[in-house]
Design a protein around this motif. Structure first.
Motif, PDB file in Angstrom:
ATOM      1  N   ASN A 145      59.054  53.387  20.796  1.00 58.35           N
ATOM      2  CA  ASN A 145      59.989  53.494  21.917  1.00 58.35           C
ATOM      3  C   ASN A 145      60.168  52.178  22.667  1.00 58.35           C
ATOM      4  OD1 ASN A 145      60.457  56.516  23.905  1.00 58.35           O
ATOM      5  ND2 ASN A 145      61.835  54.794  23.655  1.00 58.35           N
ATOM      6  N   ASP A 176      62.862  62.960  25.995  1.00 58.16           N
ATOM      7  CA  ASP A 176      61.517  62.411  25.844  1.00 58.16           C
ATOM      8  C   ASP A 176      60.576  63.297  26.657  1.00 58.16           C
ATOM      9  OD1 ASP A 176      59.202  60.719  25.845  1.00 58.16           O
ATOM     10  OD2 ASP A 176      60.448  58.920  25.792  1.00 58.16           O
ATOM     11  N   ASP A 214      58.017  57.276  30.424  1.00 55.23           N
ATOM     12  CA  ASP A 214      57.927  55.898  29.905  1.00 55.23           C
ATOM     13  C   ASP A 214      58.011  54.886  31.050  1.00 55.23           C
ATOM     14  OD1 ASP A 214      57.547  56.900  27.395  1.00 55.23           O
ATOM     15  OD2 ASP A 214      59.502  56.316  26.607  1.00 55.23           O
ATOM     16  N   ASP A 231      63.545  60.230  21.772  1.00 59.01           N
ATOM     17  CA  ASP A 231      62.129  60.104  21.406  1.00 59.01           C
ATOM     18  C   ASP A 231      61.716  61.459  20.844  1.00 59.01           C
ATOM     19  OD1 ASP A 231      59.336  60.227  21.381  1.00 59.01           O
ATOM     20  OD2 ASP A 231      59.135  58.884  23.102  1.00 59.01           O
ATOM     21  N   ASP A 264      59.115  62.809  20.287  1.00 58.63           N
ATOM     22  CA  ASP A 264      57.958  63.536  20.837  1.00 58.63           C
ATOM     23  C   ASP A 264      58.366  64.569  21.887  1.00 58.63           C
ATOM     24  OD1 ASP A 264      58.011  62.298  23.410  1.00 58.63           O
ATOM     25  OD2 ASP A 264      56.537  60.784  22.830  1.00 58.63           O
TER      26      ASP A 264
HETATM   27 MN   LIG Z   1      58.989  57.770  24.805  1.00 58.71          MN
END
Ligand SMILES: [Mn+2]
Length: 293
Positions: free
Chosen positions: A105, A128, A132, A217, A219
């Motif tokens: 990322n 996401d 972040d 992302d 995840d």
């Molecule tokens: Mn991320």
């Protein structure tokens, strides 16, 4: 007779409206892994998808220009900044939509700069599990691209974050996001309200920006449906919701750049994540083709 696969759309046609660019950046991951293997795994998975969508009764037909992989393996995010920004800028200059295949990322920051615009004219939507927003005092990592972009001058009100997971972020990050004016929707919001109204709201919230980047992302997806993402957790986004989000956002005329990050093929099981990433490519192409041609 063999079918036409999504990989068959990809070639060297510089006139294509869509470009893909591999950014196999792995260095700078908070949890070391092999995200650098993802662009190759995604291209391979694309061979396993037919161009025909039985649900919309349409076939993908638009050619896609493959710009290859950047030489960023083993390069830290700060050192790879110009390589990534310049290559993304070359893509966004010549193509209506650029799809970046990560990589971790950390690439989102240089990619956003690759839109070639002052950051106050750029919008960013993230799907996401995480903000972040880790601090940048230890250097640029895959855990702090949004913090780095805020520090670069991307206004918080130009950012929307969708799919944030409980027990995966800190109170400080949450407070900083609110203070910066970032739009925030948790995974529970997505489940309760559905993804479509949330994306409508997010796009309206950044109605003032000229161009939008979307950071996917993976995840954000439920771990059982995404074993090849080290940050994915149980209780994440259902994978079909992720696909609908990809199609909807690719249909938005202001979206010129999308990335798919945090896929580590070395953790995958039964090709679940590779096929999820391959389907993401299909959905982005379908959304673009349906709305923008
Ligand atoms: Mn991320």
């Amino acid at each position: 007779m063999s079918w036409r696969s999504v990989a068959d759309l990809v070639g060297t046609d510089d006139g294509a409206q869509i470009a893909i660019l591999g950014v196999p950046m792995e260095a700078g991951s908070v949890t070391p892994g092999r995200c650098d293997l993802a662009p190759g795994a995604i291209r391979k998975a694309m061979r396993r998808f037919s161009t025909y969508d039985v649900e919309s009764r349409t076939a993908l037909v638009l050619p896609v220009r493959d710009k290859g992989d950047l030489p960023v393996r083993g390069i830290m995010p700060a050192a790879g900044f110009e390589t990534i920004r310049n290559a993304v800028e070359d893509c966004t200059d010549g193509h209506a939509l650029t799809m970046v295949l990560g990589g971790n990322n950390a690439l989102t920051r240089p990619a956003a700069h690759g839109l070639g615009l002052a950051l106050d004219r750029v919008g960013l939507i993230t799907l996401d599990a995480h903000f972040d927003l880790r601090e940048t005092d230890q250097g640029l990592l895959n855990g702090n691209p949004i913090r780095a972009l805020l520090e670069d001058g991307l206004p918080g009100r130009n950012i929307c974050q969708v799919g944030l997971a409980p027990f995966a972020n800190t109170a400080k990050m949450h407070g900083d996001a609110l203070d910066a004016g970032i739009g925030i929707w948790t995974i529970a919001d997505c489940r309760t309200r559905g993804i479509e109204p949330i994306l409508q709201e997010a796009l309206a919230r950044i109605g003032h920006v000229e161009t939008i980047m979307v950071d996917f992302d993976i995840d954000v997806i439920d771990r059982s449906q995404c074993p090849g993402a080290p940050g994915a957790r149980p209780g994440g986004m259902p994978v079909d919701m992720f696909f609908r989000a990809a199609r909807r956002l690719a249909a938005e005329p202001r979206v010129k750049l999308v990335d798919l990050t945090e896929f580590d093929p070395s953790l995958d099981q039964g090709d679940i994540t590779a096929l999820t990433a391959g389907r993401w490519v299909c959905e982005v192409l379908a959304g673009f083709q349906a709305a923008r041609t």
